[in-house]
Design an enzyme around this catalytic site. Sequence first.
Site, mmCIF file in Angstrom:
data_model
loop_
_atom_site.group_PDB
_atom_site.id
_atom_site.type_symbol
_atom_site.label_atom_id
_atom_site.label_comp_id
_atom_site.label_asym_id
_atom_site.label_seq_id
_atom_site.Cartn_x
_atom_site.Cartn_y
_atom_site.Cartn_z
ATOM 1 N N ILE A 157 0.834 -1.205 0.000
ATOM 2 C CA ILE A 157 0.000 0.000 0.000
ATOM 3 C C ILE A 157 0.875 1.264 0.000
ATOM 4 C CG2 ILE A 157 -1.692 1.321 1.359
ATOM 5 C CD1 ILE A 157 -2.712 -1.496 2.357
ATOM 6 N N ARG A 236 -2.978 0.934 10.947
ATOM 7 C CA ARG A 236 -3.647 0.332 12.101
ATOM 8 C C ARG A 236 -3.613 1.349 13.236
ATOM 9 N NH1 ARG A 236 -5.981 -2.582 9.470
ATOM 10 N NH2 ARG A 236 -6.107 -4.843 9.439
ATOM 11 N N GLU A 265 -10.935 0.751 18.357
ATOM 12 C CA GLU A 265 -12.137 0.940 17.519
ATOM 13 C C GLU A 265 -13.114 -0.229 17.620
ATOM 14 O OE1 GLU A 265 -10.412 1.276 13.575
ATOM 15 O OE2 GLU A 265 -10.238 -0.878 13.335
ATOM 16 N N HIS A 297 -12.477 3.168 9.505
ATOM 17 C CA HIS A 297 -11.808 2.033 8.835
ATOM 18 C C HIS A 297 -12.388 1.821 7.434
ATOM 19 C CE1 HIS A 297 -9.198 -1.546 10.122
ATOM 20 N NE2 HIS A 297 -9.179 -1.469 8.809
HETATM 21 P P1 NAD Z 1 3.026 -4.702 3.482
HETATM 22 O O1 NAD Z 1 3.527 -5.815 4.330
HETATM 23 O O2 NAD Z 1 2.944 -4.891 2.016
HETATM 24 O O3 NAD Z 1 3.936 -3.415 3.741
HETATM 25 C C1 NAD Z 1 4.362 -3.019 5.018
HETATM 26 C C2 NAD Z 1 5.747 -2.385 4.889
HETATM 27 O O4 NAD Z 1 6.104 -1.901 6.195
HETATM 28 C C3 NAD Z 1 6.839 -3.372 4.448
HETATM 29 O O5 NAD Z 1 7.569 -2.823 3.370
HETATM 30 C C4 NAD Z 1 7.710 -3.540 5.702
HETATM 31 O O6 NAD Z 1 9.079 -3.754 5.405
HETATM 32 C C5 NAD Z 1 7.490 -2.205 6.410
HETATM 33 N N1 NAD Z 1 7.757 -2.253 7.833
HETATM 34 C C6 NAD Z 1 7.460 -3.240 8.727
HETATM 35 N N2 NAD Z 1 7.863 -2.902 9.967
HETATM 36 C C7 NAD Z 1 8.420 -1.669 9.855
HETATM 37 C C8 NAD Z 1 9.015 -0.784 10.790
HETATM 38 N N3 NAD Z 1 9.112 -1.105 12.086
HETATM 39 N N4 NAD Z 1 9.488 0.385 10.335
HETATM 40 C C9 NAD Z 1 9.405 0.710 9.013
HETATM 41 N N5 NAD Z 1 8.866 -0.083 8.080
HETATM 42 C C10 NAD Z 1 8.359 -1.257 8.502
HETATM 43 O O7 NAD Z 1 1.603 -4.288 4.096
HETATM 44 P P2 NAD Z 1 0.410 -3.541 3.348
HETATM 45 O O8 NAD Z 1 -0.476 -4.551 2.719
HETATM 46 O O9 NAD Z 1 0.956 -2.456 2.523
HETATM 47 O O10 NAD Z 1 -0.418 -2.948 4.598
HETATM 48 C C11 NAD Z 1 0.048 -1.819 5.296
HETATM 49 C C12 NAD Z 1 -0.869 -1.492 6.467
HETATM 50 O O11 NAD Z 1 -2.168 -1.112 5.993
HETATM 51 C C13 NAD Z 1 -1.114 -2.640 7.449
HETATM 52 O O12 NAD Z 1 -1.073 -2.133 8.776
HETATM 53 C C14 NAD Z 1 -2.530 -3.070 7.137
HETATM 54 O O13 NAD Z 1 -3.142 -3.682 8.251
HETATM 55 C C15 NAD Z 1 -3.157 -1.737 6.803
HETATM 56 N N6 NAD Z 1 -4.408 -1.773 6.041
HETATM 57 C C16 NAD Z 1 -5.375 -0.854 6.338
HETATM 58 C C17 NAD Z 1 -6.564 -0.836 5.627
HETATM 59 C C18 NAD Z 1 -7.662 0.169 5.905
HETATM 60 O O14 NAD Z 1 -8.783 0.008 5.424
HETATM 61 N N7 NAD Z 1 -7.391 1.244 6.620
HETATM 62 C C19 NAD Z 1 -6.765 -1.782 4.619
HETATM 63 C C20 NAD Z 1 -5.758 -2.688 4.331
HETATM 64 C C21 NAD Z 1 -4.568 -2.674 5.036
#
Ligand code: NAD
Length: 331
Positions: A157, A236, A265, A297
């Site tokens: 994302i 999150r 939430e 959300h």
């Molecule tokens: P992803 O695993 O593809 O990407 C996460 C990135 O964060 C990775 O590149 C990872 O290396 C990096 N990362 C992990 N720990 C880290 C740290 N301590 N410091 C810096 N970088 C770090 O995940 P994604 O699919 O892109 O999802 C990202 C977030 O979006 C998640 O928290 C997911 O739950 C959330 N999300 C929210 C919604 C919503 O509706 N609001 C929907 C889907 C996903």
Amino acid sequence: MTKIKVFDARQEEMLAFEEWAEANGVTLSFEEGVLNQASVHLAQGFDGISTKQIAKPEPEVYAILKEYGIRQIAQRTAGFDMFDGPLATENGIIITNTPEYSPASIAEFTVGNCLNVLRRLKNVEEKIEQQDFAHFPDIRGTTIRGKTVAVVGVGSIGSHTARLFHAFGAKVLGYDVTPRDDYRSFVDYQDCLEDALKNADIVTVHTPLDATTHHMFDYETFKQMKPGAVFLNNARGGVMNAKDLFKVLDEDHLFGAAIDVYEFEEPYVFSKHTHEVIEDKDFLRLIQDPKIIYTPHTAYYTDEAIHNMVTIAMDAALEVIQTGDAKHRTN
Ligand code: NAD
């Protein structure tokens, strides 16, 4: 015929479920409720299960599933922090998620709400409500073009979001524990979080929630952000301390925020609470604060996402049932 029990089944998912079941020759049985100690007995006699919950199942649930011979839980969202991975592994259960079901949905929402903060949408709407159509600086905004954006967590994302901000004409800084060379054409990776924060006009967080990111944005981190910057959290709730966000907004250190997720939430989000008193004062503040655009959300919530979540999750459930493993396993 393979039989799968679907928990937390929503009406809007039914078309995708029916199409998937027919294409794969699988029988599906639906429950409205989430998977927990009270409902787990409904999984007995099935080959696999899927759910879409934010509530944590009690620890006992994993052992009961094992007893029923169930070897997987297919969560129909990207987030899987509601499950106890080590405990699931101990009980021979593979938790799968649905990564990349529609990164565009969350990325577009992030940029859209960033514009809403920059263009002071809350103030504009309030004025329209009062039939006040005058132009004063309290509704004057700024552009994304020419700004510096820090993307914290440049994964599925985050990278999509970075591309969009880049296309708007922003300089995009990135901070990630695992930088990727193929993103370097549009992301300028920084060596530490502080370097990304101190130079950014807009900070957007897209990390998963885990021990390394819990309250990653606390008072100290917010203070490292540039005065007058905008904070966006569509990841999150637990990656930020909401009380600390309120504190820096009260101090006028930040211009504003768009927040789609809140750490606590769960009692409220995804259900209707009209005419109820909201007991959680921090949640109430999140909703009412004029400097915050709060959404419940909602970032993921598109037609495309619903269809893809069902299909990816059910494919993963079947993969574990048929092969004992899955490409989208999380534990
Ligand atoms: P992803 O695993 O593809 O990407 C996460 C990135 O964060 C990775 O590149 C990872 O290396 C990096 N990362 C992990 N720990 C880290 C740290 N301590 N410091 C810096 N970088 C770090 O995940 P994604 O699919 O892109 O999802 C990202 C977030 O979006 C998640 O928290 C997911 O739950 C959330 N999300 C929210 C919604 C919503 O509706 N609001 C929907 C889907 C996903």
